[in-house]
Scaffold this motif. Structure first.
Motif, PDB file in Angstrom:
ATOM      1  N   ILE A 134       0.804  -1.212   0.000  1.00 50.74           N
ATOM      2  CA  ILE A 134       0.000   0.000   0.000  1.00 50.74           C
ATOM      3  C   ILE A 134       0.843   1.271   0.000  1.00 50.74           C
ATOM      4  O   ILE A 134       0.310   2.361   0.144  1.00 50.74           O
ATOM      5  CB  ILE A 134      -0.983   0.013   1.188  1.00 50.74           C
ATOM      6  N   ALA A 135       2.137   1.135  -0.164  1.00 51.56           N
ATOM      7  CA  ALA A 135       3.005   2.308  -0.253  1.00 51.56           C
ATOM      8  C   ALA A 135       2.661   3.093  -1.520  1.00 51.56           C
ATOM      9  O   ALA A 135       2.358   2.513  -2.565  1.00 51.56           O
ATOM     10  CB  ALA A 135       4.472   1.891  -0.275  1.00 51.56           C
ATOM     11  N   ARG A 136       2.687   4.384  -1.416  1.00 54.21           N
ATOM     12  CA  ARG A 136       2.272   5.250  -2.528  1.00 54.21           C
ATOM     13  C   ARG A 136       2.988   4.945  -3.849  1.00 54.21           C
ATOM     14  O   ARG A 136       2.337   4.835  -4.883  1.00 54.21           O
ATOM     15  CB  ARG A 136       2.452   6.704  -2.115  1.00 54.21           C
ATOM     16  N   PRO A 137       4.330   4.790  -3.856  1.00 51.03           N
ATOM     17  CA  PRO A 137       4.997   4.486  -5.131  1.00 51.03           C
ATOM     18  C   PRO A 137       4.573   3.138  -5.720  1.00 51.03           C
ATOM     19  O   PRO A 137       4.455   2.994  -6.933  1.00 51.03           O
ATOM     20  CB  PRO A 137       6.482   4.472  -4.786  1.00 51.03           C
ATOM     21  N   VAL A 138       4.321   2.160  -4.857  1.00 54.90           N
ATOM     22  CA  VAL A 138       3.908   0.835  -5.321  1.00 54.90           C
ATOM     23  C   VAL A 138       2.536   0.929  -5.974  1.00 54.90           C
ATOM     24  O   VAL A 138       2.309   0.414  -7.073  1.00 54.90           O
ATOM     25  CB  VAL A 138       3.893  -0.181  -4.151  1.00 54.90           C
ATOM     26  N   VAL A 139       1.611   1.600  -5.315  1.00 57.15           N
ATOM     27  CA  VAL A 139       0.252   1.733  -5.844  1.00 57.15           C
ATOM     28  C   VAL A 139       0.251   2.540  -7.136  1.00 57.15           C
ATOM     29  O   VAL A 139      -0.415   2.175  -8.110  1.00 57.15           O
ATOM     30  CB  VAL A 139      -0.682   2.368  -4.787  1.00 57.15           C
ATOM     31  N   VAL A 183      -6.162  -8.064 -12.116  1.00 61.35           N
ATOM     32  CA  VAL A 183      -5.058  -9.021 -12.079  1.00 61.35           C
ATOM     33  C   VAL A 183      -3.709  -8.342 -12.321  1.00 61.35           C
ATOM     34  O   VAL A 183      -2.775  -8.540 -11.536  1.00 61.35           O
ATOM     35  CB  VAL A 183      -5.301 -10.197 -13.054  1.00 61.35           C
ATOM     36  N   PRO A 184      -3.548  -7.504 -13.365  1.00 66.26           N
ATOM     37  CA  PRO A 184      -2.250  -6.831 -13.520  1.00 66.26           C
ATOM     38  C   PRO A 184      -1.921  -5.902 -12.343  1.00 66.26           C
ATOM     39  O   PRO A 184      -0.762  -5.795 -11.945  1.00 66.26           O
ATOM     40  CB  PRO A 184      -2.401  -6.022 -14.805  1.00 66.26           C
ATOM     41  N   PHE A 185      -2.948  -5.271 -11.761  1.00 66.82           N
ATOM     42  CA  PHE A 185      -2.714  -4.417 -10.597  1.00 66.82           C
ATOM     43  C   PHE A 185      -2.166  -5.233  -9.438  1.00 66.82           C
ATOM     44  O   PHE A 185      -1.177  -4.844  -8.803  1.00 66.82           O
ATOM     45  CB  PHE A 185      -4.009  -3.707 -10.177  1.00 66.82           C
ATOM     46  N   LEU A 186      -2.782  -6.368  -9.161  1.00 67.25           N
ATOM     47  CA  LEU A 186      -2.335  -7.195  -8.044  1.00 67.25           C
ATOM     48  C   LEU A 186      -0.947  -7.780  -8.285  1.00 67.25           C
ATOM     49  O   LEU A 186      -0.115  -7.821  -7.370  1.00 67.25           O
ATOM     50  CB  LEU A 186      -3.344  -8.301  -7.784  1.00 67.25           C
ATOM     51  N   VAL A 187      -0.678  -8.217  -9.494  1.00 67.27           N
ATOM     52  CA  VAL A 187       0.636  -8.778  -9.809  1.00 67.27           C
ATOM     53  C   VAL A 187       1.723  -7.712  -9.692  1.00 67.27           C
ATOM     54  O   VAL A 187       2.773  -7.944  -9.088  1.00 67.27           O
ATOM     55  CB  VAL A 187       0.639  -9.415 -11.217  1.00 67.27           C
ATOM     56  N   ALA A 188       1.464  -6.528 -10.244  1.00 69.30           N
ATOM     57  CA  ALA A 188       2.459  -5.450 -10.167  1.00 69.30           C
ATOM     58  C   ALA A 188       2.661  -5.003  -8.725  1.00 69.30           C
ATOM     59  O   ALA A 188       3.794  -4.739  -8.304  1.00 69.30           O
ATOM     60  CB  ALA A 188       2.017  -4.276 -11.035  1.00 69.30           C
ATOM     61  N   SER A 189       1.589  -4.914  -7.953  1.00 66.95           N
ATOM     62  CA  SER A 189       1.700  -4.515  -6.542  1.00 66.95           C
ATOM     63  C   SER A 189       2.517  -5.521  -5.750  1.00 66.95           C
ATOM     64  O   SER A 189       3.415  -5.151  -4.983  1.00 66.95           O
ATOM     65  CB  SER A 189       0.314  -4.404  -5.905  1.00 66.95           C
ATOM     66  N   TYR A 190       2.202  -6.782  -5.929  1.00 61.72           N
ATOM     67  CA  TYR A 190       2.912  -7.832  -5.201  1.00 61.72           C
ATOM     68  C   TYR A 190       4.395  -7.839  -5.567  1.00 61.72           C
ATOM     69  O   TYR A 190       5.261  -7.894  -4.695  1.00 61.72           O
ATOM     70  CB  TYR A 190       2.282  -9.194  -5.490  1.00 61.72           C
ATOM     71  N   SER A 191       4.685  -7.755  -6.853  1.00 59.53           N
ATOM     72  CA  SER A 191       6.082  -7.781  -7.309  1.00 59.53           C
ATOM     73  C   SER A 191       6.859  -6.599  -6.755  1.00 59.53           C
ATOM     74  O   SER A 191       7.978  -6.756  -6.252  1.00 59.53           O
ATOM     75  CB  SER A 191       6.141  -7.771  -8.829  1.00 59.53           C
ATOM     76  N   ALA A 192       6.286  -5.421  -6.836  1.00 55.12           N
ATOM     77  CA  ALA A 192       6.977  -4.221  -6.337  1.00 55.12           C
ATOM     78  C   ALA A 192       7.163  -4.278  -4.829  1.00 55.12           C
ATOM     79  O   ALA A 192       8.214  -3.878  -4.313  1.00 55.12           O
ATOM     80  CB  ALA A 192       6.199  -2.973  -6.733  1.00 55.12           C
ATOM     81  N   ALA A 193       6.163  -4.764  -4.117  1.00 50.04           N
ATOM     82  CA  ALA A 193       6.273  -4.862  -2.660  1.00 50.04           C
ATOM     83  C   ALA A 193       7.372  -5.851  -2.277  1.00 50.04           C
ATOM     84  O   ALA A 193       8.126  -5.600  -1.328  1.00 50.04           O
ATOM     85  CB  ALA A 193       4.934  -5.288  -2.060  1.00 50.04           C
ATOM     86  N   ARG A 194       7.474  -6.961  -2.982  1.00 47.81           N
ATOM     87  CA  ARG A 194       8.530  -7.936  -2.698  1.00 47.81           C
ATOM     88  C   ARG A 194       9.918  -7.351  -2.962  1.00 47.81           C
ATOM     89  O   ARG A 194      10.852  -7.578  -2.196  1.00 47.81           O
ATOM     90  CB  ARG A 194       8.335  -9.214  -3.520  1.00 47.81           C
ATOM     91  N   VAL A 195      10.056  -6.599  -4.030  1.00 46.50           N
ATOM     92  CA  VAL A 195      11.343  -5.971  -4.340  1.00 46.50           C
ATOM     93  C   VAL A 195      11.699  -4.951  -3.261  1.00 46.50           C
ATOM     94  O   VAL A 195      12.830  -4.915  -2.783  1.00 46.50           O
ATOM     95  CB  VAL A 195      11.313  -5.321  -5.742  1.00 46.50           C
ATOM     96  N   ARG A 196      10.724  -4.129  -2.866  1.00 41.55           N
ATOM     97  CA  ARG A 196      10.979  -3.142  -1.793  1.00 41.55           C
ATOM     98  C   ARG A 196      11.386  -3.844  -0.513  1.00 41.55           C
ATOM     99  O   ARG A 196      12.292  -3.404   0.193  1.00 41.55           O
ATOM    100  CB  ARG A 196       9.762  -2.262  -1.577  1.00 41.55           C
ATOM    101  N   GLN A 197      10.706  -4.927  -0.191  1.00 41.09           N
ATOM    102  CA  GLN A 197      11.003  -5.678   1.021  1.00 41.09           C
ATOM    103  C   GLN A 197      12.426  -6.246   0.971  1.00 41.09           C
ATOM    104  O   GLN A 197      13.169  -6.190   1.941  1.00 41.09           O
ATOM    105  CB  GLN A 197       9.981  -6.793   1.192  1.00 41.09           C
ATOM    106  N   ALA A 198      12.811  -6.778  -0.164  1.00 44.73           N
ATOM    107  CA  ALA A 198      14.146  -7.355  -0.317  1.00 44.73           C
ATOM    108  C   ALA A 198      15.222  -6.283  -0.227  1.00 44.73           C
ATOM    109  O   ALA A 198      16.294  -6.521   0.342  1.00 44.73           O
ATOM    110  CB  ALA A 198      14.255  -8.086  -1.653  1.00 44.73           C
ATOM    111  N   MET A 199      14.943  -5.106  -0.750  1.00 42.49           N
ATOM    112  CA  MET A 199      15.934  -4.026  -0.715  1.00 42.49           C
ATOM    113  C   MET A 199      16.073  -3.415   0.676  1.00 42.49           C
ATOM    114  O   MET A 199      17.147  -2.929   1.028  1.00 42.49           O
ATOM    115  CB  MET A 199      15.549  -2.932  -1.721  1.00 42.49           C
ATOM    116  N   GLU A 200      15.015  -3.457   1.477  1.00 44.38           N
ATOM    117  CA  GLU A 200      15.046  -2.861   2.796  1.00 44.38           C
ATOM    118  C   GLU A 200      15.626  -3.796   3.860  1.00 44.38           C
ATOM    119  O   GLU A 200      16.038  -3.352   4.905  1.00 44.38           O
ATOM    120  CB  GLU A 200      13.641  -2.414   3.199  1.00 44.38           C
ATOM    121  N   GLY A 201      15.602  -5.046   3.602  1.00 46.31           N
ATOM    122  CA  GLY A 201      16.105  -5.894   4.671  1.00 46.31           C
ATOM    123  C   GLY A 201      16.221  -7.269   4.268  1.00 46.31           C
ATOM    124  O   GLY A 201      16.738  -8.189   4.502  1.00 46.31           O
TER     125      GLY A 201
END
Length: 65
Positions: free
Chosen positions: A2-7, A47-65
Motif C-alpha cells: 500500500i506504499a504510494r509508489p507501489v500503488v 489481475v495486472p494491478f495485483l501482480v504489479a503490486s505484489y512484485s513491487a512490494a517484494r522488491v521493496r522488502q528485499a531491498m530494505e532488509g
C-alpha cells in the motif's frame, strides 16, 4: 503493497495491460455490438494491478532488509 509508489506504479501497469487485455478479450463483443462482460472487464484490470503490486512490494522488502 500500500506504499504510494507501489500503488502508483501498479495503477499505471494495470491501465496499460488491462486495456490491452480488454481489447484482446472483448473486441468481438465491441465490434458486434454485444454486451460487455463486466466481471471479465474488471478482472482484466485487477489481475495486472495485483501482480504489479505484489512484485513491487517484494522488491521493496528485499531491498530494505
Amino acid at each position: 503493497m500500500i506504499a504510494r509508489p507501489v500503488v502508483a506504479n501498479a495503477l499505471r501497469v494495470s491501465a496499460v495491460v488491462g486495456s490491452i487485455l480488454n481489447a484482446i478479450n472483448q473486441s468481438a463483443a465491441v465490434w458486434n455490438g454485444a454486451a460487455i462482460d463486466w466481471p471479465r472487464f474488471a478482472l482484466n484490470y485487477a489481475v495486472p494491478f495485483l501482480v504489479a503490486s505484489y512484485s513491487a512490494a517484494r522488491v521493496r522488502q528485499a531491498m530494505e532488509g
